[in-house]
Design a protein around this motif. Structure first.
Motif, short mmCIF file in Angstrom:
data_model
loop_
_atom_site.label_atom_id
_atom_site.label_comp_id
_atom_site.label_asym_id
_atom_site.label_seq_id
_atom_site.Cartn_x
_atom_site.Cartn_y
_atom_site.Cartn_z
N GLU A 167 5.27 -4.21 -17.19
CA GLU A 167 6.46 -4.76 -17.86
C GLU A 167 6.97 -3.84 -18.95
OE1 GLU A 167 3.86 -6.57 -17.12
OE2 GLU A 167 4.53 -8.37 -16.07
N ASP A 168 6.05 -3.23 -19.70
CA ASP A 168 6.47 -2.31 -20.76
C ASP A 168 7.28 -1.15 -20.19
OD1 ASP A 168 5.16 -3.62 -22.92
OD2 ASP A 168 3.26 -2.85 -22.19
N ILE A 169 6.83 -0.64 -19.04
CA ILE A 169 7.52 0.49 -18.42
C ILE A 169 8.87 0.06 -17.86
CG2 ILE A 169 7.39 2.21 -16.57
CD1 ILE A 169 4.36 2.18 -16.88
N VAL A 170 8.89 -1.09 -17.16
CA VAL A 170 10.13 -1.56 -16.56
C VAL A 170 11.16 -1.89 -17.63
CG1 VAL A 170 11.15 -3.41 -15.17
CG2 VAL A 170 8.97 -2.40 -14.49
N GLU A 171 10.70 -2.36 -18.80
CA GLU A 171 11.63 -2.69 -19.88
C GLU A 171 12.45 -1.49 -20.35
OE1 GLU A 171 9.44 -4.50 -22.99
OE2 GLU A 171 9.60 -6.51 -22.14
N GLU A 172 11.91 -0.29 -20.18
CA GLU A 172 12.66 0.90 -20.56
C GLU A 172 13.91 1.06 -19.69
OE1 GLU A 172 12.24 2.61 -23.10
OE2 GLU A 172 10.25 1.97 -23.76
N LEU A 173 13.91 0.42 -18.52
CA LEU A 173 15.06 0.47 -17.63
C LEU A 173 15.96 -0.75 -17.76
CD1 LEU A 173 13.48 1.83 -14.32
CD2 LEU A 173 15.10 3.01 -15.79
N SER B 101 6.27 3.77 -25.19
CA SER B 101 6.34 2.38 -24.75
C SER B 101 5.04 1.60 -24.91
CB SER B 101 6.77 2.32 -23.28
OG SER B 101 8.01 2.93 -23.10
N MET B 102 3.96 2.27 -25.23
CA MET B 102 2.66 1.58 -25.27
C MET B 102 2.56 0.64 -26.46
SD MET B 102 0.07 4.54 -26.65
CE MET B 102 0.10 5.03 -28.37
N ILE B 103 1.66 -0.33 -26.34
CA ILE B 103 1.30 -1.21 -27.44
C ILE B 103 0.21 -0.48 -28.24
CG2 ILE B 103 0.33 -3.44 -28.07
CD1 ILE B 103 1.30 -4.39 -25.26
N PRO B 104 0.42 -0.21 -29.51
CA PRO B 104 -0.58 0.52 -30.30
C PRO B 104 -1.92 -0.22 -30.34
CG PRO B 104 1.51 0.40 -31.48
CD PRO B 104 1.61 -0.53 -30.30
N ALA B 105 -2.98 0.53 -30.55
CA ALA B 105 -4.33 -0.03 -30.52
C ALA B 105 -4.48 -1.20 -31.50
CB ALA B 105 -5.35 1.07 -30.83
N GLU B 106 -3.87 -1.08 -32.68
CA GLU B 106 -4.03 -2.15 -33.68
C GLU B 106 -3.35 -3.44 -33.29
OE1 GLU B 106 -0.68 0.63 -35.13
OE2 GLU B 106 -2.66 0.80 -34.17
N HIS B 107 -2.53 -3.43 -32.26
CA HIS B 107 -1.84 -4.65 -31.81
C HIS B 107 -2.46 -5.23 -30.53
CE1 HIS B 107 2.16 -3.52 -34.04
NE2 HIS B 107 1.12 -3.68 -34.84
N SER C 234 0.47 11.25 -23.30
CA SER C 234 1.45 12.28 -22.95
C SER C 234 1.98 12.15 -21.53
CB SER C 234 0.83 13.67 -23.12
OG SER C 234 -0.32 13.82 -22.28
N ASP C 235 1.43 11.22 -20.73
CA ASP C 235 1.91 11.02 -19.36
C ASP C 235 3.35 10.52 -19.38
OD1 ASP C 235 -0.52 11.80 -18.36
OD2 ASP C 235 -1.23 9.77 -17.95
N LYS C 236 4.17 11.02 -18.46
CA LYS C 236 5.53 10.53 -18.34
C LYS C 236 5.51 9.13 -17.71
CE LYS C 236 7.51 14.12 -20.04
NZ LYS C 236 8.23 15.11 -19.35
N MET D 209 18.76 7.43 -17.17
CA MET D 209 18.99 8.85 -17.40
C MET D 209 17.92 9.45 -18.31
SD MET D 209 23.14 8.78 -17.85
CE MET D 209 23.25 10.50 -18.32
N LYS D 210 17.43 8.67 -19.26
CA LYS D 210 16.41 9.19 -20.17
C LYS D 210 14.98 8.78 -19.76
CE LYS D 210 16.70 5.28 -23.40
NZ LYS D 210 16.97 4.84 -24.79
N TYR D 211 14.90 7.89 -18.76
CA TYR D 211 13.62 7.32 -18.36
C TYR D 211 12.60 8.40 -17.96
CZ TYR D 211 10.33 4.85 -15.26
OH TYR D 211 9.21 4.38 -14.65
N GLY D 212 13.05 9.38 -17.19
CA GLY D 212 12.13 10.39 -16.67
C GLY D 212 11.51 11.26 -17.74
N GLU D 213 12.10 11.29 -18.95
CA GLU D 213 11.58 12.14 -20.03
C GLU D 213 10.71 11.37 -21.01
OE1 GLU D 213 11.95 15.39 -19.98
OE2 GLU D 213 13.04 15.09 -18.08
N LEU D 214 10.69 10.04 -20.89
CA LEU D 214 9.90 9.23 -21.82
C LEU D 214 8.42 9.31 -21.49
CD1 LEU D 214 12.10 6.01 -22.08
CD2 LEU D 214 11.99 7.94 -23.67
#
Length: 338
Positions: free
Chosen positions: A311-317, A204-210, A278-280, A194-199
């Motif tokens: 995997e990062d994106i699918v994990e949101e589901l 969900s990204m891995i920050p640059a420092e990681h 900013s991409d959904k 339900m919230k996936y489409g607005e994320l």
């Protein structure tokens, strides 16, 4: 009143009460059936398919039901008043009121609605053809009432309301989970969807420092340590730092080079794929699938701010996936490279 007229009126009352019961049951069935169950029935039941089609114009169906129900109830009450008045005089009006109230409530309202509520899909499928006939029969009256409804909508500025809001759907999901129809993990997936489409990717990204990466000038031994010490299938290749990305190096290509005794990874480097923070998430996933990419660097202008994988994106589901890109904090460099 002679016996023939009495029998005629009683027969008419019986028929009218039957129609009253039908209209009441049909109203309950059409307002209470599950669209999901009806769609399932419609696959092999023409009546269900017809009922589903009629429900698309539910306002017309409801108007026909209300018109029909009121006509038969008023007509039945009038006939009963004539019958009891003819036999009991002025006292017949009072008797008629009590008798018809009891009959209409018991046989025209409570009983049919109770039965229809238990099997709304089946009764809607059964009644749809009869309702279609009454819809044609009452069309002139329905047209007048439709104009009246449009007038009321303009006067009171009544706007269209959604069939179900997100909050209402969430409550339904929680209710059927409590009833045992859904498991807790299924409930979580639905809520995530339900919230996936607005994320956005930034969530969900891995920050640059990681991000773990290798330098294009790194030794073969150093790159081997990265791949052997992690489960990464690919890593970014840079020229001095993340501000200058050369591309992506695949584990399989690198080990194939080592087996053949090669030392230069530059011919193996594949172009990097990019998205914006900013991409959904659905858009980013679709773009990655279209370009057959498993990993995307996240760029804010000319600056790399993160990395995201499928995997990062699918994990949101679906929740945590074991073989994901490691998020353990590090400075992205190899000890031997500096």
């Amino acid at each position: 009143m002679d016996i023939g007229a009495t029998i005629g009126i009683l027969s008419a009352l019986f028929v009218l009460l039957g129609f009253s019961a039908f209209f009441s049951a049909a109203e309950t069935a059409f307002t209470g059936f599950s669209r999901a169950r009806m769609k399932s029935l419609a696959a092999h039941d023409k009546g269900a398919a017809k009922a589903l089609e009629m429900s698309e114009n539910f306002g017309d169906v409801l108007t026909a039901l209300l018109v029909g129900n009121n006509i038969v109830n008023i007509l039945a009450t009038s006939l009963a008043t004539i019958l009891f008045t003819a036999n009991l005089g002025n006292f017949g009006v009072t008797v008629s009121t009590f008798v018809m109230t009891a009959l209409v409530l018991i046989f025209g309202e409570v009983t049919p609605k109770t039965l229809a509520k238990e099997r709304p899909e089946e009764f809607a499928a059964f009644s749809c053809r009869i309702l279609a006939f009454f819809g044609v029969l009452f069309k002139p009256l329905c047209f007048v009432f439709d104009l009246w409804k449009k007038l009321l909508t303009k006067i009171f500025r009544l706007g269209e309301r959604p069939v179900m809001t997100e909050e209402e759907f969430r409550i339904i999901v929680d209710d059927i989970t409590n009833e045992g129809v859904l498991q807790e993990d299924e409930n979580a997936i639905i809520r995530n969807a339900m919230k996936y489409g607005e994320l956005t990717v930034s969530v969900s990204m891995i920050p640059a420092e990681h991000i773990t990466y290798v330098d294009i000038c790194e030794s073969m031994q150093g790159i081997t340590r990265v791949f052997s010490g992690t489960n990464y299938s690919r890593v970014p290749v840079v020229r001095g730092g993340l501000d200058k990305v050369a591309g992506i190096l695949y584990r399989s290509d690198f080990y194939r080079l080592r087996l053949t005794g090669g030392e230069d990874i530059r011919p193996l480097i594949k172009p990097a794929f990019y998205c914006k923070p900013s991409d959904k998430l659905p858009e980013a996933l679709a773009a990655m699938q279209k370009n057959r990419q498993h990993l995307s660097l996240v760029a804010d202008g000319a600056r790399i701010v993160g990395l995201i994988t499928v995997e990062d994106i699918v994990e949101e589901l679906v929740g945590e996936i074991e073989d994901r890109y490691d998020r353990v904090p590090n400075d992205g460099r190899l000890d031997s490279a500096r």
